[in-house]
Design a protein around this motif. Structure first.
Motif, PDB file in Angstrom:
ATOM      1  N   LEU A  81       0.827  -1.200   0.000  1.00 35.36           N
ATOM      2  CA  LEU A  81       0.000   0.000   0.000  1.00 35.36           C
ATOM      3  C   LEU A  81       0.866   1.257   0.000  1.00 35.36           C
ATOM      4  O   LEU A  81       1.918   1.312   0.643  1.00 35.36           O
ATOM      5  N   THR A  82       0.415   2.253  -0.739  1.00 33.61           N
ATOM      6  CA  THR A  82       1.043   3.563  -0.659  1.00 33.61           C
ATOM      7  C   THR A  82       0.577   4.250   0.622  1.00 33.61           C
ATOM      8  O   THR A  82      -0.253   3.715   1.369  1.00 33.61           O
ATOM      9  N   ALA A  83       1.112   5.428   0.897  1.00 30.34           N
ATOM     10  CA  ALA A  83       0.706   6.160   2.108  1.00 30.34           C
ATOM     11  C   ALA A  83      -0.795   6.434   2.089  1.00 30.34           C
ATOM     12  O   ALA A  83      -1.486   6.286   3.117  1.00 30.34           O
ATOM     13  N   GLU A  84      -1.331   6.799   0.924  1.00 31.36           N
ATOM     14  CA  GLU A  84      -2.777   7.048   0.809  1.00 31.36           C
ATOM     15  C   GLU A  84      -3.546   5.756   0.998  1.00 31.36           C
ATOM     16  O   GLU A  84      -4.597   5.724   1.653  1.00 31.36           O
ATOM     17  N   GLY A  85      -3.023   4.641   0.437  1.00 31.52           N
ATOM     18  CA  GLY A  85      -3.688   3.352   0.595  1.00 31.52           C
ATOM     19  C   GLY A  85      -3.717   2.895   2.035  1.00 31.52           C
ATOM     20  O   GLY A  85      -4.715   2.323   2.504  1.00 31.52           O
TER      21      GLY A  85
END
Length: 513
Positions: A81-85
């Protein structure tokens, strides 16, 4: 404390004691607790950072060399996951947060939603929530429509976070497109016991020394095994440029055929030797400044034989030796101008003059040269302002055009080029003149590979050569066969300041066949 900060011997001890409990499936989770050291923290692990795994690899290689362990590198590709995810997996999707901010009976305006969830969340989530029919417009505000919506985006991200993947490829593609997940290549090792496994790593000697022999310790010492498969470090050394390799092959062909190499160390020539002695008129386009480099300082030179100069001037102005000449006033100022030689034929001309006037008179000769010439040309993928010319001349009594064609076929056959074609051409100093063509299998067409001809009487007889002496001359560039041989499409990758040095070092030797 990290793996990269620990000595190799300490890491070896950690690995061997960890193996006592069974195979190590993932070194990222390998504890860095040092056996027997109560003060050492037991919660630190090697971790996923590549530099920490590489630090561990040195210890693993040493243990594997002693057959105490076996290990394999693992490089799985997972989705993370990215930071937003990560924020969505923890708090919910933008559309779910917008829905959660509303109620069933008290509408909120768009501005009020922004104040509750933030501008960025409201901007994305409001439209998605409307599309999913979770909320509904009520006057100037919004109300909940769905009583208990399922936040699929959050569920999908939690699945990816837990497993590193998702069973539906289309879902993964959508999450990547939304920049909520990204691919990541992991890096760790799996370790198992080797045939010589033990809890302690005995220090091994690298070589049999005088001290070991004198003390007798060599009898009980353990020695490292030789790795005969290890590649040595290539020694630093010089390397021949590809042009020089092809040049040497051309020289070998010439020497094999009985030729003598001409001295070519005069890059600067007078226009007399470069043009006029070759019967090139002083008004010829090749002598314009856009085609030739003229020197500013010094501007001129008159170091040419005066009697020979007069004969050349006469043949230009009024003709002779069966020619009517060019019928123009010959300029000594023009013939004295210094130029960067435009061809090595200027060298051939000077050599033929020497042969004509040598003690004992003319003797047949076969001469060649390979060196740099200069043209005032625009630089592109196939042209430079300087290049190398391969040139050969044969001087003998009663040579014919058939002799020239036959010799060209033999010469190029030694380069592996057969089935030549010849096309009539024009040169100021050869008549007849022939362009030489060969069929290129890669390009599937006929390409010009050289130029040839028989030097004109107006050029030869003013030198003092006997009237029955004929001279064959031919030439080609050194760059074109080099580019073909090494698969280079841009000449600037062969010559110039942008040439990669590793290409020069790694270029194979060349041999025509």
């Amino acid at each position: 404390m990290s793996a990269s900060s620990l000595p190799s011997e300490t890491l070896q001890t950690i690995v061997l004691h960890a193996l006592a409990a069974g195979p190590i499936e993932d070194t990222r989770a390998l504890s860095l607790a040092v056996p027997g050291d109560a003060a050492a923290p037991s919660t630190r692990v090697v971790g996923p950072e590549p530099e920490e795994q590489l630090a561990l690899k040195g210890a693993l290689d040493s243990l594997q060399l002693r057959e105490m362990i076996t290990y394999t590198s693992e490089n799985p590709e997972l989705h993370v996951l990215t930071a937003e995810g990560q924020a969505i997996a923890q708090n919910g999707s933008h559309e779910f947060l917008v829905w959660a901010a509303l109620s069933l009976d008290s509408p909120l305006s768009a501005q009020e939603i922004e104040l509750k969830v933030g501008k960025d969340v409201a901007k994305i989530g409001q439209g998605k929530a409307m599309k999913n029919k979770w909320i509904v417009k009520n006057g100037d505000g919004f109300l909940r429509k769905e009583a208990a919506p399922v936040d699929e985006t959050k569920a999908q991200l939690v699945t990816v976070q837990t497993t590193g993947a998702h069973p539906t490829a289309a879902v993964l593609a959508d999450l990547r497109k939304r920049k909520l997940v990204e691919k990541k290549k992991l890096f760790y090792y799996k370790i198992a016991k080797g045939p010589s496994y033990s809890l302690s790593a005995e220090k091994q000697e690298a070589e049999l020394t005088v001290e070991l022999l004198a003390s007798g310790d060599w009898e009980k010492a353990s020695f490292k095994k030789y790795n005969f498969d290890a590649e040595g470090v290539p020694p630093a050394s010089g390397a021949l440029h590809p042009l020089m390799k092809v040049r040497e092959e051309f020289r070998n062909i010439f020497f094999e055929m009985g030729f003598t190499e001409m001295p070519t160390n005069r890059f600067v020539e007078s226009s007399f030797w470069n043009f006029d002695a070759l019967f090139v008129p002083q008004q010829h386009p090749a002598r314009e400044m856009q085609d030739t480099f003229y020197l500013k300082d010094p501007v001129e030179s008159t170091t040419f034989p005066d009697d020979y100069y007069k004969r050349v001037r006469t043949v230009h102005e009024t003709g002779g030796f069966g020619s009517t000449g060019y019928k123009y006033p010959f300029s000594k100022a023009e013939t004295s101008r210094l130029v960067l030689r435009t061809h090595t034929t200027s060298v051939s001309t000077a050599m033929l003059y020497e042969i004509a006037n040598q003690p004992g008179g003319f003797k047949p000769a076969k001469l060649f040269s390979i060196d740099r010439v200069f043209r005032n040309e625009a630089v592109d993928a196939t042209h430079l302002a300087e290049f190398h010319q391969v040139e050969g001349v044969i001087a003998d009594h009663n040579l014919t055009l058939a002799d020239l064609i036959g010799f060209m076929e033999i010469f190029f056959a030694k380069m592996g080029i057969t089935g030549l074609r010849f096309k009539p051409a024009y040169n100021p100093y050869t008549e007849p003149s022939l362009e030489i063509f060969s069929y290129h299998e890669g390009l599937k067409k006929w390409v010009e590979i050289g130029n040839s001809g028989m030097f004109r009487p107006e050029m030869l007889e003013p030198m003092g050569l006997p009237p029955d002496v004929r001279v064959h001359g031919w030439g080609l560039s050194l760059e074109r066969p080099t580019m073909i041989r090494y698969g280079i499409s841009n000449i600037r990758d062969l010559l110039g300041h942008k040439v990669p040095l590793d290409m020069i070092e790694k270029s194979a030797a060349v041999r025509f066949d």
